[in-house]
Design a protein around this motif. Structure first.
Motif, PDB file in Angstrom:
ATOM      1  N   PHE A  62       6.170 -23.554  50.565  1.00  0.00           N
ATOM      2  CA  PHE A  62       6.064 -24.997  50.806  1.00  0.00           C
ATOM      3  C   PHE A  62       5.602 -25.722  49.547  1.00  0.00           C
ATOM      4  O   PHE A  62       6.089 -26.812  49.228  1.00  0.00           O
ATOM      5  CB  PHE A  62       5.087 -25.266  51.952  1.00  0.00           C
ATOM      6  CG  PHE A  62       5.449 -24.584  53.235  1.00  0.00           C
ATOM      7  CD1 PHE A  62       6.487 -25.071  54.030  1.00  0.00           C
ATOM      8  CD2 PHE A  62       4.778 -23.443  53.654  1.00  0.00           C
ATOM      9  CE1 PHE A  62       6.818 -24.443  55.220  1.00  0.00           C
ATOM     10  CE2 PHE A  62       5.110 -22.821  54.840  1.00  0.00           C
ATOM     11  CZ  PHE A  62       6.136 -23.313  55.630  1.00  0.00           C
ATOM     12  N   PHE A  63       4.665 -25.114  48.835  1.00  0.00           N
ATOM     13  CA  PHE A  63       4.171 -25.713  47.594  1.00  0.00           C
ATOM     14  C   PHE A  63       5.283 -25.825  46.549  1.00  0.00           C
ATOM     15  O   PHE A  63       5.468 -26.874  45.919  1.00  0.00           O
ATOM     16  CB  PHE A  63       3.009 -24.862  47.069  1.00  0.00           C
ATOM     17  CG  PHE A  63       2.561 -25.219  45.686  1.00  0.00           C
ATOM     18  CD1 PHE A  63       1.792 -26.348  45.463  1.00  0.00           C
ATOM     19  CD2 PHE A  63       2.905 -24.416  44.608  1.00  0.00           C
ATOM     20  CE1 PHE A  63       1.372 -26.676  44.175  1.00  0.00           C
ATOM     21  CE2 PHE A  63       2.486 -24.741  43.328  1.00  0.00           C
ATOM     22  CZ  PHE A  63       1.725 -25.868  43.116  1.00  0.00           C
ATOM     23  N   LEU A  74       2.076 -34.325  43.607  1.00  0.00           N
ATOM     24  CA  LEU A  74       1.751 -33.768  44.921  1.00  0.00           C
ATOM     25  C   LEU A  74       0.373 -34.244  45.356  1.00  0.00           C
ATOM     26  O   LEU A  74      -0.530 -34.420  44.543  1.00  0.00           O
ATOM     27  CB  LEU A  74       1.770 -32.232  44.846  1.00  0.00           C
ATOM     28  CG  LEU A  74       1.790 -31.463  46.165  1.00  0.00           C
ATOM     29  CD1 LEU A  74       3.009 -31.834  46.986  1.00  0.00           C
ATOM     30  CD2 LEU A  74       1.791 -29.971  45.899  1.00  0.00           C
ATOM     31  N   THR A  75       0.215 -34.477  46.667  1.00  0.00           N
ATOM     32  CA  THR A  75      -1.075 -34.846  47.257  1.00  0.00           C
ATOM     33  C   THR A  75      -1.437 -33.828  48.333  1.00  0.00           C
ATOM     34  O   THR A  75      -0.564 -33.144  48.883  1.00  0.00           O
ATOM     35  CB  THR A  75      -1.013 -36.247  47.889  1.00  0.00           C
ATOM     36  OG1 THR A  75      -0.103 -36.226  49.006  1.00  0.00           O
ATOM     37  CG2 THR A  75      -0.549 -37.278  46.889  1.00  0.00           C
ATOM     38  N   PRO A  76      -2.733 -33.705  48.673  1.00  0.00           N
ATOM     39  CA  PRO A  76      -3.119 -32.785  49.751  1.00  0.00           C
ATOM     40  C   PRO A  76      -2.450 -33.123  51.082  1.00  0.00           C
ATOM     41  O   PRO A  76      -2.146 -32.226  51.872  1.00  0.00           O
ATOM     42  CB  PRO A  76      -4.638 -32.962  49.830  1.00  0.00           C
ATOM     43  CG  PRO A  76      -5.044 -33.412  48.473  1.00  0.00           C
ATOM     44  CD  PRO A  76      -3.920 -34.265  47.993  1.00  0.00           C
ATOM     45  N   LEU A  77      -2.200 -34.411  51.343  1.00  0.00           N
ATOM     46  CA  LEU A  77      -1.553 -34.790  52.593  1.00  0.00           C
ATOM     47  C   LEU A  77      -0.125 -34.265  52.656  1.00  0.00           C
ATOM     48  O   LEU A  77       0.336 -33.819  53.722  1.00  0.00           O
ATOM     49  CB  LEU A  77      -1.558 -36.319  52.732  1.00  0.00           C
ATOM     50  CG  LEU A  77      -0.918 -36.873  54.000  1.00  0.00           C
ATOM     51  CD1 LEU A  77      -1.612 -36.350  55.238  1.00  0.00           C
ATOM     52  CD2 LEU A  77      -0.932 -38.400  53.977  1.00  0.00           C
ATOM     53  N   SER A  80      -0.385 -30.592  53.422  1.00  0.00           N
ATOM     54  CA  SER A  80      -0.897 -30.403  54.778  1.00  0.00           C
ATOM     55  C   SER A  80       0.187 -30.628  55.813  1.00  0.00           C
ATOM     56  O   SER A  80       0.312 -29.871  56.779  1.00  0.00           O
ATOM     57  CB  SER A  80      -2.076 -31.350  55.009  1.00  0.00           C
ATOM     58  OG  SER A  80      -2.538 -31.249  56.342  1.00  0.00           O
ATOM     59  N   MET A  81       1.003 -31.674  55.626  1.00  0.00           N
ATOM     60  CA  MET A  81       2.079 -31.960  56.585  1.00  0.00           C
ATOM     61  C   MET A  81       3.214 -30.944  56.465  1.00  0.00           C
ATOM     62  O   MET A  81       3.800 -30.546  57.471  1.00  0.00           O
ATOM     63  CB  MET A  81       2.605 -33.374  56.332  1.00  0.00           C
ATOM     64  CG  MET A  81       1.591 -34.477  56.614  1.00  0.00           C
ATOM     65  SD  MET A  81       2.179 -36.117  56.139  1.00  0.00           S
ATOM     66  CE  MET A  81       3.644 -36.253  57.178  1.00  0.00           C
ATOM     67  N   ALA A  90      -5.655 -27.572  52.301  1.00  0.00           N
ATOM     68  CA  ALA A  90      -4.635 -28.016  51.347  1.00  0.00           C
ATOM     69  C   ALA A  90      -5.262 -28.425  50.019  1.00  0.00           C
ATOM     70  O   ALA A  90      -4.762 -28.070  48.948  1.00  0.00           O
ATOM     71  CB  ALA A  90      -3.839 -29.174  51.940  1.00  0.00           C
ATOM     72  N   GLN A  91      -6.374 -29.154  50.077  1.00  0.00           N
ATOM     73  CA  GLN A  91      -7.033 -29.578  48.842  1.00  0.00           C
ATOM     74  C   GLN A  91      -7.625 -28.380  48.099  1.00  0.00           C
ATOM     75  O   GLN A  91      -7.557 -28.303  46.874  1.00  0.00           O
ATOM     76  CB  GLN A  91      -8.119 -30.604  49.153  1.00  0.00           C
ATOM     77  CG  GLN A  91      -8.794 -31.168  47.915  1.00  0.00           C
ATOM     78  CD  GLN A  91      -9.683 -32.349  48.235  1.00  0.00           C
ATOM     79  OE1 GLN A  91      -9.641 -32.885  49.332  1.00  0.00           O
ATOM     80  NE2 GLN A  91     -10.491 -32.752  47.272  1.00  0.00           N
TER      81      GLN A  91
END
Length: 260
Positions: A62-63, A74-77, A80-81, A90-91
């Motif tokens: 996914f990453f 990229l953001t943690p959200l 996460s989604m 995620a963070q």
């Protein structure tokens, strides 16, 4: 008298030796338990590392997909989604990846944390684009192509510009001193209207950093656009007073365009 001194020194030595002896006795009695505790801590660390590696194998696809789709932004959200994990996990994952790959992390007060990973795809898109994209507040951070190389080069450009400005300032000060000496030696002359207009125009001359601050843009943007034919119209649209500017290669300064 000598016997009292010897007794006091012996008592002091005994006071120092008693705590040391107590520590040695305690270690001798409890060393099996301390060794067992150390082994448990090591095994716990190994187990945590093993679990992290196994969990990372599940999140890595996914990453990698998000990095490819968002050109390294990229953001943690997002993670996460996409991976269906908690925001904290995620963070923590992105923090480790940022440390591993040397990514750039930026904390926006109103929009959260954003991670920028430098990829070949992002570099290609940066080199292909001839002009910087306009900033749009409505556009999400992850959909903007990150200008990673430009950010890394901005510091070097600013340092170069500061060196150029220092040299030009020193040259200007020397020129001004020479002009003052010439004016003192020569008799005063009545200035003509054309010279008055020229002096007034020179008084409004700005260097690149000053014009960038006036137009509210980055100094590198001025450096890229100063040779464009439509620089006067572009600068007039950015100027708060609607003044058009032109670049003078002789003085390395920007002068206001006279209205005809």
């Amino acid at each position: 008298m000598t016997g009292k001194v010897i007794d006091s020194s012996t008592t002091g030595i005994l006071i120092l030796l008693l705590p040391i002896a107590f520590v040695f006795v305690l270690l001798f009695k409890t060393w099996p338990y301390l060794l067992a505790l150390l082994v448990v801590i090591i095994l716990l660390k190994i187990w945590q590392q093993y679990r992290w590696l196994q969990w990372s194998k599940q999140v890595n696809p996914f990453f990698n997909q998000l990095i490819k789709d968002n050109q390294g932004c990229l953001t943690p959200l997002d993670l996460s989604m996409k991976a269906n994990i908690s925001g904290t996990a995620a963070q923590r994952y992105l923090d480790r990846k940022a440390e591993e790959f040397g990514a750039k992390r930026r904390d926006y007060e109103d929009k959260g944390i954003v991670y920028y990973f430098l990829t070949a795809n992002a570099l290609g898109s940066i080199f292909d684009s001839s002009e910087p994209l306009p900033e749009q507040e409505s556009e999400s951070l992850t959909n903007q192509a990150p200008k990673l190389v430009q950010w890394l080069m901005e510091d070097e450009e600013d340092e170069t510009e500061e060196e150029i400005e220092d040299k030009s300032s020193a040259w200007e000060s020397e020129t001004e001193e020479a002009d003052i000496q010439e004016k003192l030696e020569s008799p005063p002359e009545k200035p003509s209207p054309q010279s008055e207009q020229s002096e007034e125009k020179e008084g409004q001359a700005l260097i690149q950093a000053e014009l960038a601050k006036r137009l509210d843009v980055h100094s590198s943007t001025i450096g890229k656009r100063k040779s464009d034919p439509d620089f006067a119209q572009w600068s007039q649209s950015k100027d708060p007073d609607g003044v058009a500017w032109e670049y003078s290669p002789e003085t390395k300064e920007f002068l206001p365009v006279e209205e005809s």
